[in-house]
Every structure is written in structure tokens, then in C-alpha cells.
Design a protein around this motif. Sequence first.
Motif, PDB file in Angstrom:
ATOM      1  N   ARG A 161       2.345  -6.282 -17.015  1.00  0.00           N
ATOM      2  CA  ARG A 161       2.653  -5.320 -15.947  1.00  0.00           C
ATOM      3  C   ARG A 161       2.148  -3.932 -16.330  1.00  0.00           C
ATOM      4  NH1 ARG A 161       7.316  -6.624 -12.782  1.00  0.00           N
ATOM      5  NH2 ARG A 161       8.082  -8.670 -13.341  1.00  0.00           N
ATOM      6  N   PHE A 162       1.815  -3.158 -15.298  1.00  0.00           N
ATOM      7  CA  PHE A 162       1.498  -1.755 -15.490  1.00  0.00           C
ATOM      8  C   PHE A 162       1.727  -1.022 -14.170  1.00  0.00           C
ATOM      9  CE2 PHE A 162      -2.445  -3.810 -14.270  1.00  0.00           C
ATOM     10  CZ  PHE A 162      -3.093  -2.909 -13.452  1.00  0.00           C
ATOM     11  N   THR A 163       1.633   0.283 -14.220  1.00  0.00           N
ATOM     12  CA  THR A 163       1.848   1.106 -13.029  1.00  0.00           C
ATOM     13  C   THR A 163       0.537   1.786 -12.664  1.00  0.00           C
ATOM     14  OG1 THR A 163       4.134   1.491 -13.675  1.00  0.00           O
ATOM     15  CG2 THR A 163       3.211   3.013 -12.063  1.00  0.00           C
ATOM     16  N   ILE A 187     -11.442 -15.171 -16.711  1.00  0.00           N
ATOM     17  CA  ILE A 187     -11.454 -14.125 -15.688  1.00  0.00           C
ATOM     18  C   ILE A 187     -10.268 -13.217 -15.948  1.00  0.00           C
ATOM     19  CG2 ILE A 187     -11.151 -13.633 -13.225  1.00  0.00           C
ATOM     20  CD1 ILE A 187     -12.487 -16.368 -12.685  1.00  0.00           C
ATOM     21  N   GLU A 188     -10.513 -11.931 -15.948  1.00  0.00           N
ATOM     22  CA  GLU A 188      -9.428 -10.959 -16.048  1.00  0.00           C
ATOM     23  C   GLU A 188      -9.375 -10.203 -14.733  1.00  0.00           C
ATOM     24  OE1 GLU A 188      -8.418  -7.056 -18.648  1.00  0.00           O
ATOM     25  OE2 GLU A 188      -8.746  -8.913 -19.784  1.00  0.00           O
ATOM     26  N   ALA A 189      -8.202 -10.145 -14.149  1.00  0.00           N
ATOM     27  CA  ALA A 189      -8.035  -9.482 -12.850  1.00  0.00           C
ATOM     28  C   ALA A 189      -6.741  -8.675 -12.850  1.00  0.00           C
ATOM     29  CB  ALA A 189      -8.005 -10.530 -11.733  1.00  0.00           C
ATOM     30  N   HIS A 190      -6.596  -7.861 -11.836  1.00  0.00           N
ATOM     31  CA  HIS A 190      -5.346  -7.124 -11.652  1.00  0.00           C
ATOM     32  C   HIS A 190      -5.138  -6.925 -10.149  1.00  0.00           C
ATOM     33  CE1 HIS A 190      -8.562  -4.103 -12.127  1.00  0.00           C
ATOM     34  NE2 HIS A 190      -7.903  -3.415 -11.208  1.00  0.00           N
ATOM     35  N   ALA A 191      -3.880  -6.799  -9.767  1.00  0.00           N
ATOM     36  CA  ALA A 191      -3.530  -6.670  -8.351  1.00  0.00           C
ATOM     37  C   ALA A 191      -2.160  -6.022  -8.231  1.00  0.00           C
ATOM     38  CB  ALA A 191      -3.510  -8.054  -7.689  1.00  0.00           C
ATOM     39  N   PRO A 192      -1.900  -5.395  -7.095  1.00  0.00           N
ATOM     40  CA  PRO A 192      -0.559  -4.863  -6.886  1.00  0.00           C
ATOM     41  C   PRO A 192       0.448  -6.003  -6.763  1.00  0.00           C
ATOM     42  CG  PRO A 192      -1.939  -4.513  -4.940  1.00  0.00           C
ATOM     43  CD  PRO A 192      -2.805  -5.121  -5.979  1.00  0.00           C
ATOM     44  N   ILE A 193       1.635  -5.773  -7.284  1.00  0.00           N
ATOM     45  CA  ILE A 193       2.713  -6.759  -7.152  1.00  0.00           C
ATOM     46  C   ILE A 193       3.261  -6.657  -5.733  1.00  0.00           C
ATOM     47  CG2 ILE A 193       5.028  -7.423  -7.920  1.00  0.00           C
ATOM     48  CD1 ILE A 193       4.219  -6.424 -10.735  1.00  0.00           C
ATOM     49  N   GLY A 221      -1.634  -7.352 -14.372  1.00  0.00           N
ATOM     50  CA  GLY A 221      -2.930  -7.771 -14.872  1.00  0.00           C
ATOM     51  C   GLY A 221      -2.770  -9.183 -15.405  1.00  0.00           C
ATOM     52  N   PHE A 222      -3.829  -9.968 -15.372  1.00  0.00           N
ATOM     53  CA  PHE A 222      -3.713 -11.338 -15.852  1.00  0.00           C
ATOM     54  C   PHE A 222      -5.071 -11.901 -16.231  1.00  0.00           C
ATOM     55  CE2 PHE A 222      -3.736 -11.149 -11.269  1.00  0.00           C
ATOM     56  CZ  PHE A 222      -4.679 -12.085 -10.870  1.00  0.00           C
ATOM     57  N   ARG A 223      -5.018 -12.932 -17.069  1.00  0.00           N
ATOM     58  CA  ARG A 223      -6.215 -13.672 -17.476  1.00  0.00           C
ATOM     59  C   ARG A 223      -6.024 -15.124 -17.089  1.00  0.00           C
ATOM     60  NH1 ARG A 223      -5.368 -10.610 -22.165  1.00  0.00           N
ATOM     61  NH2 ARG A 223      -6.855  -8.892 -22.246  1.00  0.00           N
ATOM     62  N   LEU A 224      -7.111 -15.741 -16.612  1.00  0.00           N
ATOM     63  CA  LEU A 224      -7.063 -17.151 -16.286  1.00  0.00           C
ATOM     64  C   LEU A 224      -8.419 -17.770 -16.550  1.00  0.00           C
ATOM     65  CD1 LEU A 224      -7.607 -17.876 -12.595  1.00  0.00           C
ATOM     66  CD2 LEU A 224      -7.201 -15.525 -13.247  1.00  0.00           C
TER      67      LEU A 224
END
Length: 154
Positions: A48-50, A70-76, A58-61
Motif C-alpha cells: 500500500r501507498f498514498t 508485471i509490476e502495476a499500481h492502482a487506486p484502491i 502496488g503489486f507484482r504478478l
Amino acid sequence: MSVATTAPPIMLGWREWVALPELGVARVRAKVDSGARSSALHVDEQWRFTEAGAPWVGFRLTPGKSTGVIEAHAPIFDERDVADSGGHRGKRIFLRTTLQLAGQQRAIEINLTDRRGMLFPMLLGRTAIAGLFTVDPARSFVHGRQPRIPSQTT
């Protein structure tokens, strides 16, 4: 008086190739499960981040054997309790993102979880398919493999 017509639902098999372009996922095998309410995506790691005062994840899959990490990030979008197939409840982070399947695009909610022990890295639940798709459990990969799109992260 005009009569509104609706297109018949698009037939899916019990497993399909899907894309999540906003997350940089060009294609991933998904189990289509009308018994599951929500959709889930396997992630290897999440944090998590702000961003601008709002909560993000943020996450890796690794969506497939031939695909890199793949590393991505998105709003919760939300956090909810979800029961897994074994009946265990836990709080999961939900995102809103675009699903590409069978030549269609639609916004869906998807939760991030560890599906390492599952055969499919993604589960496509009934809220994601409602109103547009129907499932023939005797068929598989009706719409073939998603074409490769350039990998990107958000």
C-alpha cells in the motif's frame, strides 16, 4: 413506438483468455465461475501507498509461464471481506479496471489475492459477466487467446 432490442449474451467457455490493459496484463488464463460473486487476480506481492492523499496499491504478478513479472499500481476502490473456496474469510483490496474479453471491454471490480495453489491466475466472477456474457460449461477458450498487447504498467 420503437421497441428496444438487446443483443443476445456472448457465449463463454468455463475458461477463457482475458486482458486487463490498464494493469499491463496482455493476457491471462481465467476460470469463468458464475458461482463466485467477485473476480480475483493472483498477485505475488502487494503493498500500500498514498498518492495525492488517496490510498493506492502496488503489486507484482506473473500472469503466465512465458510472461515476465508485471509490476502495476492502482487506486484502491474498496476493501471487503471475501470467502475463498474453502470458506475462509479475509479482507481483500478491490480495484476497478477494464476487462477485455470476446472483443468487448467493460469496467469490472477485481480483488487481489494469492491464488498460487490454483490452476488459473484469475477467477472471473458473476458480477463481471452479468448482462453481457453467458457460460457454456462444456466449452473452453471459445474466444481464443488474447492478442499480445505491449506490456505497460500504470
